[in-house]
Design an enzyme around this catalytic site. Structure first.
Site, PDB file in Angstrom:
ATOM      1  N   ILE A 153       0.860  -1.181   0.000  1.00 42.35           N
ATOM      2  CA  ILE A 153       0.000   0.000   0.000  1.00 42.35           C
ATOM      3  C   ILE A 153       0.896   1.231   0.000  1.00 42.35           C
ATOM      4  CG2 ILE A 153      -2.000  -1.088   1.090  1.00 42.35           C
ATOM      5  CD1 ILE A 153      -1.139  -0.051   3.756  1.00 42.35           C
ATOM      6  N   ASP A 154       0.336   2.362  -0.401  1.00 45.55           N
ATOM      7  CA  ASP A 154       1.118   3.585  -0.544  1.00 45.55           C
ATOM      8  C   ASP A 154       1.657   4.070   0.805  1.00 45.55           C
ATOM      9  OD1 ASP A 154       0.507   3.605  -3.254  1.00 45.55           O
ATOM     10  OD2 ASP A 154      -1.284   4.841  -2.949  1.00 45.55           O
ATOM     11  N   LYS A 155       2.694   4.870   0.737  1.00 47.18           N
ATOM     12  CA  LYS A 155       3.331   5.428   1.924  1.00 47.18           C
ATOM     13  C   LYS A 155       2.314   6.097   2.851  1.00 47.18           C
ATOM     14  CE  LYS A 155       6.470   9.186   3.282  1.00 47.18           C
ATOM     15  NZ  LYS A 155       7.374  10.253   2.795  1.00 47.18           N
TER      16      LYS A 155
END
Length: 350
Positions: A153-155
């Site tokens: 998942i994104d930062k």
């Protein structure tokens, strides 16, 4: 021809890293980019280069191009991939992990916002993987910088991730994600009052031709990868809406790109323009309120809330749920109070 091989990309993109960079000479004759690259990349095949271009990994003058693009004099041609070209990036670090479940085969963690999942350009330490390899010895590799990972998942997205601890678990889980038999539910706060209580967003997702930092939707299906997001409205706040998103596919930035495509960009999603007031009034009081919400939630309002998968060894379907993090809860409470006060003022005026 000038070649600059295996340099760091200067892009801020969390997903792409420069592996090759070529500058066409002034005498360059028009030539398809796939043929052009075959002349300079050792052991490259035309099919692999074409696949890379179709995936948005071949850039000319900072824009993704198709395989039939004709290279011209002084064109800057770059090949960028999802893993950095460096070796030995991984260093074990004693980073606290929010472990939801762990046994001999898998570990489920609840990632906080702001933590990068694996090392890459500009983020070579402090990542989830750095913490995992300190916690677990001999994580299985799928590439040099992503041991144990079968999804990410994104930062600035918070929430649940499953990590494989054995080669068998990695193969088993990877197949589940490929076959779309996992369960992934996200909560997102989006701009606008969505008309329908539930629905489905369908549209190929690929890297934008005009902004390499964004993914975009190609509804005609002529580019990108097939992507499907199902959504259900959880709560409405007049100018923003809390939705539950169920992923049928798992493309990069899928929820962020799909909701921008239907005109409901995620709240405070800087990369996709959600960090501006997209819905609401022009009153200065409202603008100040939204700015305060941005300060409370200084990232895109997206959380991976539910994760389900079949255990590689036992065959049992496991489902895990995580609470919304405090920054999203605080923002929702602000909108809840604002919506209630707006309704009260309207009733009093009537």
């Amino acid at each position: 021809m000038q070649e600059d091989k295996n340099n760091n990309s200067e892009t801020e993109n969390d997903d792409l890293y420069e592996h090759y960079r070529f500058v066409a000479t002034e005498g360059q004759e028009p030539l398809r980019v796939d043929k052009f690259l075959m002349n300079f990349i050792e052991n490259a095949t035309r099919n692999k280069i074409q696949q890379a271009a179709k995936a948005g990994n071949v850039l000319v003058n900072e824009l993704a191009v198709k395989p039939n693009y004709k290279v011209k004099p002084k064109d800057v041609v770059r090949v960028v991939l999802s893993y950095p070209p460096h070796e030995n990036l991984l260093v074990a670090e004693d980073i606290p992990l929010n472990i939801v479940f762990e046994d001999d085969e898998v570990i489920v963690v609840n990632k906080p916002p702001g933590m990068v999942v694996h090392p890459g350009h500009g983020n070579y330490s402090g990542t989830l993987v750095n913490g995992l390899i300190h916690h677990i010895e001999n994580l299985p590799n799928n590439s040099s910088e992503r041991p144990g990972l079968v999804h990410r998942i994104d930062k600035d997205t918070s929430g649940l991730l499953v990590v494989a601890k054995t080669e068998y678990a990695m193969a088993h889980l990877s197949k589940q994600f490929f076959d779309r038999t996992t369960e992934r539910l996200y909560y997102a706060l989006v701009w606008g009052d969505i008309a329908d209580d539930e629905g489905t967003i369908t549209g190929n997702i690929g890297r934008s031709f005009t902004d390499k930092l964004q993914m975009t939707v190609f509804p005609e299906g002529d580019y990108g990868k097939h992507a499907v997001t199902h959504f259900k409205v959880i709560e409405r706040f007049n100018y923003v809406t809390l939705v539950q998103c169920k992923l049928e596919t798992g493309r990069t930035h899928q929820i962020r790109a799909h909701f921008k495509y239907i005109g409901h960009t995620l709240f405070n999603d800087e990369r996709y323009g959600g960090d501006r007031i997209l819905k609401g009034t022009t009153f200065s009081k409202y603008k100040q309120f939204v700015d305060n919400c941005f300060k409370v939630l200084p990232r895109q309002a997206l959380h991976a809330k539910t994760l389900g998968f079949t255990h590689p060894k036992t065959g049992e379907f496991l489902q895990f749920n995580s609470e919304l993090p405090q920054d999203i809860l605080n923002c929702l409470e602000k909108w809840r109070r604002y919506a209630a006060s707006s309704t009260t003022e309207t009733l009093e005026e009537d």
